[in-house]
Motif scaffolding. Structure first.
Motif, PDB file in Angstrom:
ATOM      1  N   ALA A  48      -3.050  -3.564   6.621  1.00  0.00           N
ATOM      2  CA  ALA A  48      -3.474  -3.497   5.226  1.00  0.00           C
ATOM      3  C   ALA A  48      -3.364  -4.865   4.558  1.00  0.00           C
ATOM      4  CB  ALA A  48      -2.633  -2.475   4.470  1.00  0.00           C
ATOM      5  N   LEU A  70      -3.675  10.624  -1.311  1.00  0.00           N
ATOM      6  CA  LEU A  70      -3.421   9.428  -2.101  1.00  0.00           C
ATOM      7  C   LEU A  70      -3.721   9.695  -3.577  1.00  0.00           C
ATOM      8  CD1 LEU A  70      -5.097   6.575   0.004  1.00  0.00           C
ATOM      9  CD2 LEU A  70      -2.652   6.800  -0.478  1.00  0.00           C
ATOM     10  N   LYS A  83      -5.535  10.560   3.750  1.00  0.00           N
ATOM     11  CA  LYS A  83      -6.013   9.765   2.612  1.00  0.00           C
ATOM     12  C   LYS A  83      -6.333  10.637   1.398  1.00  0.00           C
ATOM     13  CE  LYS A  83     -10.992   9.560   3.678  1.00  0.00           C
ATOM     14  NZ  LYS A  83     -12.141   8.645   3.920  1.00  0.00           N
ATOM     15  N   PRO A  90       0.809  -1.218   0.000  1.00  0.00           N
ATOM     16  CA  PRO A  90       0.000   0.000   0.000  1.00  0.00           C
ATOM     17  C   PRO A  90       0.842   1.268   0.000  1.00  0.00           C
ATOM     18  CG  PRO A  90       0.096  -0.920   2.204  1.00  0.00           C
ATOM     19  CD  PRO A  90       0.756  -1.926   1.300  1.00  0.00           C
ATOM     20  N   CYS A 138       0.462   6.971   3.634  1.00  0.00           N
ATOM     21  CA  CYS A 138       0.142   8.398   3.608  1.00  0.00           C
ATOM     22  C   CYS A 138      -0.676   8.738   4.847  1.00  0.00           C
ATOM     23  CB  CYS A 138      -0.640   8.711   2.343  1.00  0.00           C
ATOM     24  SG  CYS A 138      -0.985  10.450   2.078  1.00  0.00           S
ATOM     25  N   THR A 171      -9.082  -0.283   2.630  1.00  0.00           N
ATOM     26  CA  THR A 171      -8.938   1.135   2.318  1.00  0.00           C
ATOM     27  C   THR A 171      -8.142   1.846   3.407  1.00  0.00           C
ATOM     28  OG1 THR A 171     -11.074   1.608   3.343  1.00  0.00           O
ATOM     29  CG2 THR A 171     -11.065   1.145   0.990  1.00  0.00           C
ATOM     30  N   HIS A 172      -7.843   3.103   3.187  1.00  0.00           N
ATOM     31  CA  HIS A 172      -6.953   3.872   4.059  1.00  0.00           C
ATOM     32  C   HIS A 172      -7.446   3.913   5.505  1.00  0.00           C
ATOM     33  CE1 HIS A 172      -5.051   7.503   5.797  1.00  0.00           C
ATOM     34  NE2 HIS A 172      -4.044   7.213   4.991  1.00  0.00           N
ATOM     35  N   SER A 173      -8.753   3.974   5.699  1.00  0.00           N
ATOM     36  CA  SER A 173      -9.289   4.116   7.053  1.00  0.00           C
ATOM     37  C   SER A 173      -9.426   2.785   7.786  1.00  0.00           C
ATOM     38  CB  SER A 173     -10.655   4.814   7.012  1.00  0.00           C
ATOM     39  OG  SER A 173     -11.555   4.088   6.196  1.00  0.00           O
ATOM     40  N   GLY A 182      -3.990   2.008  -0.210  1.00  0.00           N
ATOM     41  CA  GLY A 182      -3.179   2.852   0.655  1.00  0.00           C
ATOM     42  C   GLY A 182      -3.485   2.602   2.119  1.00  0.00           C
ATOM     43  N   ALA A 183      -2.620   3.107   2.974  1.00  0.00           N
ATOM     44  CA  ALA A 183      -2.801   2.914   4.411  1.00  0.00           C
ATOM     45  C   ALA A 183      -2.074   4.011   5.168  1.00  0.00           C
ATOM     46  CB  ALA A 183      -2.277   1.548   4.852  1.00  0.00           C
ATOM     47  N   HIS A 184      -2.554   4.298   6.376  1.00  0.00           N
ATOM     48  CA  HIS A 184      -1.832   5.185   7.288  1.00  0.00           C
ATOM     49  C   HIS A 184      -0.594   4.441   7.760  1.00  0.00           C
ATOM     50  CE1 HIS A 184      -0.902   7.589  10.827  1.00  0.00           C
ATOM     51  NE2 HIS A 184      -1.711   8.529  10.339  1.00  0.00           N
TER      52      HIS A 184
END
Length: 387
Positions: free
Chosen positions: A200, A56, A53, A47, A50, A132-134, A191-193
Motif C-alpha cells: 500500500a 471499509l 473491502k 491504510p 481489512c 486501493t484495497h485490491s 485501505g489494504a488487505h
C-alpha cells in the motif's frame, strides 16, 4: 498554502458510510481544509487493514440533503422499522455540491501510472493519491489507485459528471473508471488487505487547487455529450446580445420576485441557471438578478447567518465559482418554471379571501401576462368552486 476562489481558501465537504452496502451516512463533515480532507480519506497512520473491502469506510464528496424522501430498499427498511421516510441517504436525489473530484484507476501499467500522476500531482498543486484495497492481488494485475483533487469550482451532479468526463479524456486518456462520473458513487478510503499491507502506498500534496474553471473553458466540448444531455446547438453570442428564443432581460427581471427556494438544492440550482445565462445578456445584469434571488430566498433557516462564514451559503461565492453546464434555453426554463410555481401558489393561497393581498394580485397579473395557460386553469377552477 492551499488556495482557491473561495476567498483565498478552499473549503470541502465529505460524507462517510460504515461500509460499501450502506446508503445511510454515519457522518457528514463540512468546513474542511485540504489537510483535514486528506486526513479523513487517507489518515497518515496508514491504510485501514481489512480482509473484505466492502467492510471499509466509504465516502462520497459533498453533503447529502436531509429534506428529501428516502428511496428503494432504504425507504422500505425505514417503513419496516417505523422510522421517518425523509432523511439523508446516498442517492442522486440527495447529493448537493462538491469542490473536489475523484478518479479511480484499475490495472494501470507503470507508464500509465506515471502519466496519470505527472498530469495532476505535484508541481505546486494539491492532490491525494492512494492504492486501493485490491492493489497487489495476483488475479488483478497492475497498479490500482484512487486520485482525489481539490478544484476551484463548486459543482452540482451534472457539472461534476461533465468535469469528470472532460478531465478523463484530456488528462488521463480515458483510463479512469466511468462509474466515477456520478457524484453519488461511493469510494473506499485508504485501505489494504493485511497480507498486502506492505504494497500500500499513499501520496499527499499540498499546494494550489486544480484550475478546473480555466481547464473547462479551454477544453469544453472535448467529450461528446451523453445521450441524456442536450447539446447547445447555437454558438455562444458575445455578451450583451440576447439569443433568439431566450427571454428578454425585462422578462427575467419580472420573474425574480417569484423565484423562491426553500431548499438548498433549489437555491443552488437557481444560481447555476442564472450563471448559464450570463453570456447572453449585458455584462453584470444577470449576476445582479441572481444576487436578488440568492439573498432573498431563505433556502433554509441558517443560510443568511451561515453566509458570513461558510461560502456554500454565500450567493456571490456560489455564483462566481459555479460551473453550470445547462444549455441556455434549459436554464431559462428552470427559472421561469420556478417563478410560475411560486406565483400560482400565491394565487391559490389567496383563494377564498374577501380581499386579495397586493402580492396575490401581482402574482395573478404576472401569470395572466406570461403563463396564460396556468392562469386560465386557475381562473377556471376558481369559478367552478364558486358555482
Amino acid at each position: 498554502m492551499t488556495v482557491s476562489t473561495y476567498a483565498g481558501k478552499w473549503v470541502g465537504e465529505v460524507t462517510l458510510y460504515p461500509r460499501s452496502t450502506r446508503t445511510r451516512p454515519t457522518r457528514m463533515v463540512d468546513g474542511l481544509d485540504w489537510q483535514a480532507m486528506m486526513a479523513l480519506i487517507a489518515p497518515t497512520c496508514g491504510p485501514t487493514l481489512c480482509n473484505d473491502k466492502q467492510l471499509l469506510t466509504y465516502f462520497t464528496l459533498g453533503l447529502l440533503r436531509s429534506d428529501v424522501a428516502l428511496v428503494g430498499k432504504t425507504l422500505a427498511s425505514a417503513r419496516q422499522r417505523g422510522e421517518p421516510e425523509i432523511g439523508a441517504m446516498r442517492s442522486a436525489a440527495h447529493v448537493t455540491t462538491a469542490t473536489a473530484i475523484v478518479f479511480d484507476f484499475d490495472g494501470l501499467n507503470l507508464q500509465q501510472f506515471l502519466m496519470v500522476g505527472t498530469q495532476v500531482l505535484g508541481k505546486g498543486r494539491a492532490g491525494l493519491a492512494y492504492t486501493t484495497h485490491s492493489h497487489g492481488r495476483k488475479d488483478k494485475p497492475g497498479v490500482r489507485v484512487r486520485v482525489v483533487l481539490p478544484v476551484d469550482l463548486r459543482m452540482d451532479a451534472n457539472a461534476y459528471r461533465n468535469a469528470h468526463g472532460v478531465m478523463n479524456a484530456k488528462l488521463f486518456s480515458g483510463l479512469a473508471d466511468e462509474t466515477g462520473k456520478s457524484l453519488c458513487q461511493q469510494q473506499g478510503v485508504y485501505g489494504a488487505h493485511p497480507e498486502r499491507a506492505h504494497l500500500a502506498k499513499c501520496w499527499r500534496y499540498e499546494g494550489d487547487v486544480f484550475p478546473l474553471r480555466d481547464f473547462l473553458a479551454k477544453h469544453q466540448g472535448a467529450v461528446a455529450p451523453t445521450r441524456h444531455r442536450v447539446a447547445v446547438k447555437h454558438a455562444t453570442p458575445s455578451a450583451g446580445t440576447v439569443a433568439r428564443d431566450l427571454p428578454t432581460l425585462e422578462r427575467l427581471t419580472q420573474a425574480v420576485p417569484y423565484l423562491q427556494a426553500d431548499a438548498y438544492h433549489d437555491w443552488t440550482k437557481g444560481l447555476m441557471a442564472f450563471k448559464a445565462l450570463c453570456p447572453y445578456y449585458p455584462d453584470g445584469s444577470v449576476r445582479e438578478l441572481a444576487m436578488r434571488f440568492g439573498n432573498t430566498s431563505p433556502s433554509d433557516s441558517t443560510r443568511a447567518q451561515a453566509a458570513t462564514t461558510d461560502p456554500r451559503y454565500d450567493p456571490g461565492q456560489v455564483f462566481d465559482s459555479a460551473a453550470s453546464i445547462l444549455p441556455p434555453d434549459a436554464a431559462a426554463g428552470v427559472l421561469l418554471g420556478m417563478a410560475k410555481v411560486r406565483a400560482a401558489d400565491l394565487v391559490e393561497a389567496a383563494r377564498g379571501s374577501r380581499t386579495a393581498s397586493p402580492e396575490s394580485r401581482a402574482a395573478a397579473a404576472y401569470l395572466a401576462a406570461h403563463h396564460r395557460q396556468t392562469w386560465a386553469m386557475l381562473a377556471r377552477s376558481g369559478s367552478e368552486g364558486r358555482s
